[in-house]
Design a protein around this motif. Structure first.
Motif, mmCIF file in Angstrom:
data_model
loop_
_atom_site.group_PDB
_atom_site.id
_atom_site.type_symbol
_atom_site.label_atom_id
_atom_site.label_comp_id
_atom_site.label_asym_id
_atom_site.label_seq_id
_atom_site.Cartn_x
_atom_site.Cartn_y
_atom_site.Cartn_z
ATOM 1 N N LEU A 74 -19.695 -2.727 -66.019
ATOM 2 C CA LEU A 74 -19.012 -3.815 -66.753
ATOM 3 C C LEU A 74 -18.153 -4.339 -67.886
ATOM 4 O O LEU A 74 -18.263 -2.660 -68.629
ATOM 5 N N LEU A 75 -16.919 -4.790 -67.997
ATOM 6 C CA LEU A 75 -16.119 -4.470 -68.728
ATOM 7 C C LEU A 75 -15.498 -5.745 -69.847
ATOM 8 O O LEU A 75 -14.936 -6.514 -69.080
ATOM 9 N N PRO A 76 -16.201 -5.248 -70.592
ATOM 10 C CA PRO A 76 -16.328 -6.902 -71.231
ATOM 11 C C PRO A 76 -14.701 -7.120 -72.224
ATOM 12 O O PRO A 76 -14.354 -5.973 -72.473
ATOM 13 N N PRO A 77 -15.151 -8.377 -72.731
ATOM 14 C CA PRO A 77 -13.890 -7.770 -74.270
ATOM 15 C C PRO A 77 -13.210 -6.797 -74.824
ATOM 16 O O PRO A 77 -14.675 -6.359 -75.679
ATOM 17 N N ILE A 78 -12.424 -5.575 -75.498
ATOM 18 C CA ILE A 78 -12.730 -4.863 -76.043
ATOM 19 C C ILE A 78 -12.800 -5.172 -77.252
ATOM 20 O O ILE A 78 -13.348 -4.593 -78.164
ATOM 21 N N SER A 79 -12.648 -6.364 -78.215
ATOM 22 C CA SER A 79 -13.900 -6.973 -79.437
ATOM 23 C C SER A 79 -14.632 -7.135 -79.035
ATOM 24 O O SER A 79 -16.193 -5.969 -79.783
ATOM 25 N N LYS A 80 -15.729 -6.684 -77.715
ATOM 26 C CA LYS A 80 -17.055 -7.352 -77.516
ATOM 27 C C LYS A 80 -17.511 -5.104 -77.558
ATOM 28 O O LYS A 80 -18.613 -5.405 -77.794
ATOM 29 N N GLN A 81 -17.362 -4.659 -76.472
ATOM 30 C CA GLN A 81 -17.389 -3.773 -76.910
ATOM 31 C C GLN A 81 -17.651 -2.953 -78.162
ATOM 32 O O GLN A 81 -17.803 -2.227 -78.365
ATOM 33 N N ARG A 82 -16.702 -3.016 -78.922
ATOM 34 C CA ARG A 82 -16.011 -2.154 -79.439
ATOM 35 C C ARG A 82 -17.178 -2.893 -80.912
ATOM 36 O O ARG A 82 -17.879 -1.959 -82.192
ATOM 37 N N GLU A 83 -17.621 -4.465 -80.672
ATOM 38 C CA GLU A 83 -18.808 -4.766 -81.580
ATOM 39 C C GLU A 83 -20.432 -4.201 -81.088
ATOM 40 O O GLU A 83 -21.165 -3.241 -82.046
ATOM 41 N N TYR A 84 -20.004 -3.817 -80.246
ATOM 42 C CA TYR A 84 -21.465 -3.161 -79.248
ATOM 43 C C TYR A 84 -21.605 -1.314 -79.111
ATOM 44 O O TYR A 84 -22.917 -0.366 -79.825
ATOM 45 N N ALA A 85 -20.436 -1.189 -79.156
ATOM 46 C CA ALA A 85 -20.346 0.048 -79.684
ATOM 47 C C ALA A 85 -20.817 0.607 -81.528
ATOM 48 O O ALA A 85 -21.466 1.407 -81.862
ATOM 49 N N GLN A 86 -19.892 -0.029 -82.414
ATOM 50 C CA GLN A 86 -20.354 -0.196 -83.622
ATOM 51 C C GLN A 86 -21.746 -0.527 -84.358
ATOM 52 O O GLN A 86 -22.778 0.628 -84.526
ATOM 53 N N PHE A 87 -22.999 -1.190 -83.113
ATOM 54 C CA PHE A 87 -23.948 -1.736 -82.714
ATOM 55 C C PHE A 87 -24.894 -0.370 -82.590
ATOM 56 O O PHE A 87 -25.655 0.296 -83.407
ATOM 57 N N VAL A 88 -24.112 0.403 -81.974
ATOM 58 C CA VAL A 88 -25.046 1.559 -80.708
ATOM 59 C C VAL A 88 -25.247 2.869 -81.737
ATOM 60 O O VAL A 88 -25.665 3.649 -82.306
ATOM 61 N N ARG A 89 -24.027 3.104 -82.666
ATOM 62 C CA ARG A 89 -23.342 3.852 -83.406
ATOM 63 C C ARG A 89 -24.380 3.641 -85.091
ATOM 64 O O ARG A 89 -24.727 5.375 -85.397
ATOM 65 N N GLN A 90 -25.447 3.209 -85.186
ATOM 66 C CA GLN A 90 -25.963 3.022 -86.463
ATOM 67 C C GLN A 90 -27.230 3.739 -86.317
ATOM 68 O O GLN A 90 -28.155 3.690 -85.365
#
Length: 90
Positions: A74-90
């Motif tokens: 799965l490769l969504p737009p980079i903005s969505k990937q970064r949003e997800y990455a920020q969420f999982v880093r919390q």
């Protein structure tokens, strides 16, 4: 990423990492960070490998980029990937 034994074990290599050897049991993956976020990629690969290991079928050696390129990723737009990455880093 390890391709046999501890299949799918991943590790991030940086410029500060100790020098090592890449051999046939390891797969080196370089990301285009404008297209794929590192954290997103590591989580996604973890899910893919986990599904391979728990699907009940024989585990295929991930011995080449050809095998990796046949996997669904799965490769969504980079903005969505970064949003997800920020969420999982919390």
């Amino acid at each position: 990423m390890s391709c046999s034994g501890t299949i799918g074990r991943t590790h991030k290599i940086t410029d500060k990492s100790e020098k090592g050897v890449i051999n046939q049991a390891l797969l080196l993956i370089r990301l285009n960070r404008q297209v794929c976020d590192e954290t997103f990629f590591m989580k996604q690969m973890g899910f893919i490998i986990e599904n391979l290991c728990t699907s009940g079928s024989a585990i295929v050696n991930i011995s080449s980029v050809k095998v990796l390129s046949k996997m669904n990723f799965l490769l969504p737009p980079i903005s969505k990937q970064r949003e997800y990455a920020q969420f999982v880093r919390q």
